[in-house]
Structures are given as structure tokens and as C-alpha cells.
Design a protein around this motif. Structure first.
Motif, PDB file in Angstrom:
ATOM      1  N   VAL A   8       0.828  -1.214   0.000  1.00 23.75           N
ATOM      2  CA  VAL A   8       0.000   0.000   0.000  1.00 23.75           C
ATOM      3  C   VAL A   8       0.857   1.258   0.000  1.00 23.75           C
ATOM      4  O   VAL A   8       1.819   1.384   0.755  1.00 23.75           O
ATOM      5  CB  VAL A   8      -0.971   0.049   1.211  1.00 23.75           C
ATOM      6  N   ASP A   9       0.489   2.189  -0.870  1.00 22.54           N
ATOM      7  CA  ASP A   9       0.993   3.557  -0.775  1.00 22.54           C
ATOM      8  C   ASP A   9       0.315   4.185   0.452  1.00 22.54           C
ATOM      9  O   ASP A   9      -0.736   3.713   0.897  1.00 22.54           O
ATOM     10  CB  ASP A   9       0.638   4.307  -2.057  1.00 22.54           C
ATOM     11  N   MET A  10       0.867   5.248   0.993  1.00 15.63           N
ATOM     12  CA  MET A  10       0.285   5.853   2.190  1.00 15.63           C
ATOM     13  C   MET A  10      -0.539   7.107   1.891  1.00 15.63           C
ATOM     14  O   MET A  10      -1.758   7.086   1.925  1.00 15.63           O
ATOM     15  CB  MET A  10       1.397   6.156   3.212  1.00 15.63           C
ATOM     16  N   ASP A  11       0.115   8.241   1.553  1.00 13.39           N
ATOM     17  CA  ASP A  11      -0.617   9.494   1.347  1.00 13.39           C
ATOM     18  C   ASP A  11      -1.561   9.384   0.159  1.00 13.39           C
ATOM     19  O   ASP A  11      -1.144   8.997  -0.931  1.00 13.39           O
ATOM     20  CB  ASP A  11       0.363  10.653   1.120  1.00 13.39           C
ATOM     21  N   GLY A  12      -2.820   9.729   0.367  1.00  9.22           N
ATOM     22  CA  GLY A  12      -3.802   9.693  -0.709  1.00  9.22           C
ATOM     23  C   GLY A  12      -4.337   8.302  -0.995  1.00  9.22           C
ATOM     24  O   GLY A  12      -5.222   8.129  -1.826  1.00  9.22           O
ATOM     25  N   LYS A  34      -1.957 -12.224   8.935  1.00 10.45           N
ATOM     26  CA  LYS A  34      -0.949 -13.089   9.570  1.00 10.45           C
ATOM     27  C   LYS A  34      -1.394 -14.553   9.534  1.00 10.45           C
ATOM     28  O   LYS A  34      -0.609 -15.442   9.218  1.00 10.45           O
ATOM     29  CB  LYS A  34      -0.688 -12.631  11.003  1.00 10.45           C
ATOM     30  N   GLN A  35      -2.672 -14.772   9.815  1.00 11.82           N
ATOM     31  CA  GLN A  35      -3.187 -16.146   9.804  1.00 11.82           C
ATOM     32  C   GLN A  35      -3.094 -16.757   8.399  1.00 11.82           C
ATOM     33  O   GLN A  35      -2.862 -17.961   8.252  1.00 11.82           O
ATOM     34  CB  GLN A  35      -4.649 -16.172  10.270  1.00 11.82           C
ATOM     35  N   GLN A  36      -3.284 -15.925   7.380  1.00  8.86           N
ATOM     36  CA  GLN A  36      -3.272 -16.422   6.003  1.00  8.86           C
ATOM     37  C   GLN A  36      -1.883 -16.305   5.340  1.00  8.86           C
ATOM     38  O   GLN A  36      -1.738 -16.531   4.140  1.00  8.86           O
ATOM     39  CB  GLN A  36      -4.310 -15.662   5.170  1.00  8.86           C
ATOM     40  N   ASN A  37      -0.875 -15.951   6.151  1.00 12.34           N
ATOM     41  CA  ASN A  37       0.493 -15.788   5.623  1.00 12.34           C
ATOM     42  C   ASN A  37       0.573 -14.784   4.479  1.00 12.34           C
ATOM     43  O   ASN A  37       1.261 -15.016   3.472  1.00 12.34           O
ATOM     44  CB  ASN A  37       1.078 -17.139   5.172  1.00 12.34           C
ATOM     45  N   VAL A  38      -0.156 -13.688   4.625  1.00 14.86           N
ATOM     46  CA  VAL A  38      -0.095 -12.603   3.641  1.00 14.86           C
ATOM     47  C   VAL A  38       0.805 -11.508   4.214  1.00 14.86           C
ATOM     48  O   VAL A  38       0.590 -11.042   5.338  1.00 14.86           O
ATOM     49  CB  VAL A  38      -1.508 -12.025   3.363  1.00 14.86           C
ATOM     50  N   ARG A  39       1.819 -11.110   3.463  1.00 14.84           N
ATOM     51  CA  ARG A  39       2.745 -10.054   3.915  1.00 14.84           C
ATOM     52  C   ARG A  39       2.131  -8.676   3.658  1.00 14.84           C
ATOM     53  O   ARG A  39       1.596  -8.431   2.576  1.00 14.84           O
ATOM     54  CB  ARG A  39       4.058 -10.147   3.136  1.00 14.84           C
ATOM     55  N   PHE A  40       2.243  -7.786   4.646  1.00 14.46           N
ATOM     56  CA  PHE A  40       1.761  -6.415   4.485  1.00 14.46           C
ATOM     57  C   PHE A  40       2.972  -5.499   4.319  1.00 14.46           C
ATOM     58  O   PHE A  40       3.861  -5.458   5.173  1.00 14.46           O
ATOM     59  CB  PHE A  40       0.942  -5.983   5.706  1.00 14.46           C
ATOM     60  N   VAL A  41       3.003  -4.782   3.192  1.00 12.28           N
ATOM     61  CA  VAL A  41       4.157  -3.942   2.850  1.00 12.28           C
ATOM     62  C   VAL A  41       3.701  -2.493   2.676  1.00 12.28           C
ATOM     63  O   VAL A  41       2.744  -2.218   1.951  1.00 12.28           O
ATOM     64  CB  VAL A  41       4.819  -4.427   1.536  1.00 12.28           C
ATOM     65  N   VAL A  42       4.387  -1.575   3.343  1.00  9.49           N
ATOM     66  CA  VAL A  42       4.123  -0.148   3.176  1.00  9.49           C
ATOM     67  C   VAL A  42       5.084   0.376   2.109  1.00  9.49           C
ATOM     68  O   VAL A  42       6.303   0.289   2.279  1.00  9.49           O
ATOM     69  CB  VAL A  42       4.356   0.593   4.518  1.00  9.49           C
ATOM     70  N   ALA A  43       4.528   0.869   0.995  1.00  8.65           N
ATOM     71  CA  ALA A  43       5.362   1.316  -0.130  1.00  8.65           C
ATOM     72  C   ALA A  43       5.068   2.782  -0.410  1.00  8.65           C
ATOM     73  O   ALA A  43       4.025   3.125  -0.955  1.00  8.65           O
ATOM     74  CB  ALA A  43       5.083   0.465  -1.364  1.00  8.65           C
ATOM     75  N   SER A  44       5.991   3.657  -0.012  1.00  7.16           N
ATOM     76  CA  SER A  44       5.704   5.094  -0.033  1.00  7.16           C
ATOM     77  C   SER A  44       6.933   5.893  -0.439  1.00  7.16           C
ATOM     78  O   SER A  44       8.065   5.430  -0.302  1.00  7.16           O
ATOM     79  CB  SER A  44       5.253   5.521   1.375  1.00  7.16           C
ATOM     80  N   GLN A  50       9.305   8.143   9.342  1.00  5.22           N
ATOM     81  CA  GLN A  50       7.933   8.645   9.416  1.00  5.22           C
ATOM     82  C   GLN A  50       6.948   7.499   9.224  1.00  5.22           C
ATOM     83  O   GLN A  50       5.965   7.374   9.953  1.00  5.22           O
ATOM     84  CB  GLN A  50       7.717   9.715   8.335  1.00  5.22           C
ATOM     85  N   LEU A  51       7.213   6.630   8.260  1.00  4.59           N
ATOM     86  CA  LEU A  51       6.270   5.551   7.938  1.00  4.59           C
ATOM     87  C   LEU A  51       6.060   4.608   9.113  1.00  4.59           C
ATOM     88  O   LEU A  51       4.938   4.222   9.423  1.00  4.59           O
ATOM     89  CB  LEU A  51       6.764   4.760   6.720  1.00  4.59           C
ATOM     90  N   LYS A  52       7.149   4.242   9.776  1.00  3.39           N
ATOM     91  CA  LYS A  52       6.984   3.265  10.852  1.00  3.39           C
ATOM     92  C   LYS A  52       6.232   3.857  12.051  1.00  3.39           C
ATOM     93  O   LYS A  52       5.642   3.123  12.830  1.00  3.39           O
ATOM     94  CB  LYS A  52       8.327   2.655  11.259  1.00  3.39           C
ATOM     95  N   SER A  63       7.192  -4.697   6.639  1.00  4.57           N
ATOM     96  CA  SER A  63       8.231  -4.359   5.661  1.00  4.57           C
ATOM     97  C   SER A  63       7.894  -3.012   5.044  1.00  4.57           C
ATOM     98  O   SER A  63       6.726  -2.714   4.786  1.00  4.57           O
ATOM     99  CB  SER A  63       8.308  -5.423   4.576  1.00  4.57           C
ATOM    100  N   PHE A  64       8.927  -2.200   4.825  1.00  5.84           N
ATOM    101  CA  PHE A  64       8.753  -0.849   4.308  1.00  5.84           C
ATOM    102  C   PHE A  64       9.587  -0.646   3.047  1.00  5.84           C
ATOM    103  O   PHE A  64      10.800  -0.841   3.070  1.00  5.84           O
ATOM    104  CB  PHE A  64       9.189   0.181   5.364  1.00  5.84           C
ATOM    105  N   VAL A  65       8.903  -0.291   1.964  1.00  5.16           N
ATOM    106  CA  VAL A  65       9.584   0.167   0.758  1.00  5.16           C
ATOM    107  C   VAL A  65       9.480   1.692   0.830  1.00  5.16           C
ATOM    108  O   VAL A  65       8.492   2.280   0.409  1.00  5.16           O
ATOM    109  CB  VAL A  65       8.912  -0.405  -0.511  1.00  5.16           C
TER     110      VAL A  65
END
Length: 266
Positions: A8-12, A34-44, A50-52, A63-65
Motif C-alpha cells: 500500500v501507498d500511504m498518502d492519498g 498473519k493467519q493467512q500468511n499474507v505479507r503487508f508492505v508499506v510502499a511510499s 515517518q512511515l513506521k 516491511s517498508f519500501v
């Protein structure tokens, strides 16, 4: 249903106009991920520090991009750091000196930097996005850091013209991309959000068709084209809407979380 990574992008996009998100709803969806083993990535395009801060309880699990892909951190560990050649940094600063309307932030691994003669109002505004921001006498003197991005700010009505001028002036030294609201980032050629996702995919063995990506601006284009499932917000830029497979509810209507809930339920 084969989504194994949600980026996910953050702003907007993930954040609403108040720079917030529905923390309770996200928390519940995050447990499902987490239960479904899906990784959540912040991509901004924003700074890692700031992101964390948006995810204080789980920042070491995520994880942060960050910085449009120039700095990738997973579970607190550095995965990738880009670098603009110091000579190119000097050349670009020289070229930018001709753009009188613009404000410049020089972004590095340890901090972002701004010239101390920038207006106080600008420095106060950008400190929301750069939790580590140092004032320096001149950006030409910043040498003790790995520098990987320029963040520029122009009056919104000038952005299209400025992008064109920068493309002409900079050649392929750095690539100008719009990141919304009059902001233009100059990024390392080939180092964008999709490149950051690829670094994480290598770690986790995830294929492109197993990624769902969400964005709204020009700096999301590569990521949206890269992902098997691509979503753009109804408030997104027109050229970005064309690149995504589906247009979803706006950032002020919980668009990302509504779609994630749907994806996890399939």
C-alpha cells in the motif's frame, strides 16, 4: 485466491485526508493477514522513520519500501539501500538552482536535509513527513550520508511544466516522478516501488501475480503495473487510473481496507 503480499501507498491511498486510518479495522485485518500468511508492505515516497510511526505496535513485523524504493527495510533489517553518485548529487543541485519557485529536500539514509534559508513554514510542513530532518547551511555540503532521493515542492499548477523541464534538464541522471500535491521526487533510474517489492519477493519467494498493490499517484505506476492485482483510489490521478485493473473507493472512504477485507475473504 492467491494474494501473498499486499503493498500500500500511504498518502492519498491508505491514509485519509487527516493523515489517519481506521486503526481498529486495520488491526483486525492484519491479524487475518498473519493467519493467512499474507505479507503487508508499506510502499511510499516518504521517509522510513515517518512511515513506521504509523504502526507503533507492529513496526518490527512489517516491511517498508520507503523513499520510493530507495530504502527497503523488512522486520527492522535493512534489505536494500540505493545511492545517487555524489557527483550527480552536485550536478542535480546545480540544475535545481535554476528553478526559483521550488523547495528542495535532499534525502539520505540517516536523515533528510533542508537548507536553513528555506521558509520556516515549509520546514514545519515537511517535518511531518520527515521525522529526521536536519537544517544545513547548504545542501552542497551534505557529504556524510548515503543520499538516494531529492524531494521537491512546487506550486501545484506548475508541476506538469516543471516535470517536463526537469526531464529535459536532468537526462537520465535521476528520474522525476510526481508524488501528488505539487510534490516531485527525483529518483534513481530503475529504483522505484516495484524494484523494492522485487527485493522482498526474492526474500519470500512470492510471484508478481500474488501481489495486490494500492496507489494514487505517478510514483505508484511501476508498482501497479508490476502487481497481479492493482487498485487505484477514486481520488487518484487520471494517468494512474488507466494503469490499474480496478478503481476503488477513495482514501476518505476506507477504500484500501474495504478491498483488503474482500481479498482476504475470498
Amino acid at each position: 485466491m492467491t494474494v501473498k503480499m499486499i503493498a500500500v501507498d500511504m498518502d492519498g491511498t491508505f491514509l485519509n485526508s487527516q493523515q489517519e486510518y481506521d486503526r481498529e479495522k486495520f488491526s483486525s485485518l492484519y491479524q487475518q493477514m498473519k493467519q493467512q500468511n499474507v505479507r503487508f508492505v508499506v510502499a511510499s515516497g516518504n521517509q522510513y522513520y515517518q512511515l513506521k510511526s504509523f504502526f507503533p505496535e507492529i513496526e518490527t513485523e512489517l516491511s517498508f519500501v520507503a523513499e520510493n524504493g530507495a530504502y527497503v527495510v523488512s522486520e527492522g533489517q535493512e534489505v536494500f539501500t540505493g545511492e545517487i553518485d555524489p557527483e550527480v548529487v552536485q550536478e542535480v543541485l546545480t540544475i535545481l538552482a535554476n528553478f526559483e519557485q521550488g523547495h528542495i529536500i535532499l534525502c539520505g539514509k540517516n536523515s533528510a536535509y533542508v537548507a536553513e534559508d528555506e521558509p520556516t513554514s515549509f520546514i514545519e510542513h515537511v517535518s511531518k513527513y520527515y521525522h529526521r530532518l536536519k537544517k544545513v547551511p547548504s545542501l552542497f555540503e551534505v557529504k556524510e550520508d548515503t543520499l538516494f532521493k531529492f524531494a521537491l515542492s512546487f506550486p501545484v499548477e506548475q508541476v506538469a511544466e516543471v516535470l517536463e523541464q526537469l526531464n529535459d534538464a536532468l537526462g537520465d541522471k535521476v528520474i522525476p516522478v510526481s508524488s501528488g500535491h505539487g510534490d516531485v521526487d527525483l529518483i534513481i533510474p530503475g529504483v522505484h516501488k516495484a524494484h523494492g517489492l522485487m527485493k522482498l519477493q526474492e526474500l519470500w519467494g512470492i510471484q508478481n501475480h500474488e501481489i495486490a498493490a494500492f496507489g494514487d499517484s505517478g510514483n505508484d505506476l511501476e508498482m501497479l503495473k508490476h502487481a497481479g492485482f492493482s487498485y487505484v483510489m477514486s481520488n487518484g490521478q487520471p494517468n494512474v487510473k488507466v494503469a490499474a485493473k480496478e478503481i476503488i473507493l477513495s482514501n476518505d472512504e476506507n477504500g484500501v481496507l474495504v478491498k483488503i477485507e474482500e481479498l482476504l475473504g475470498q
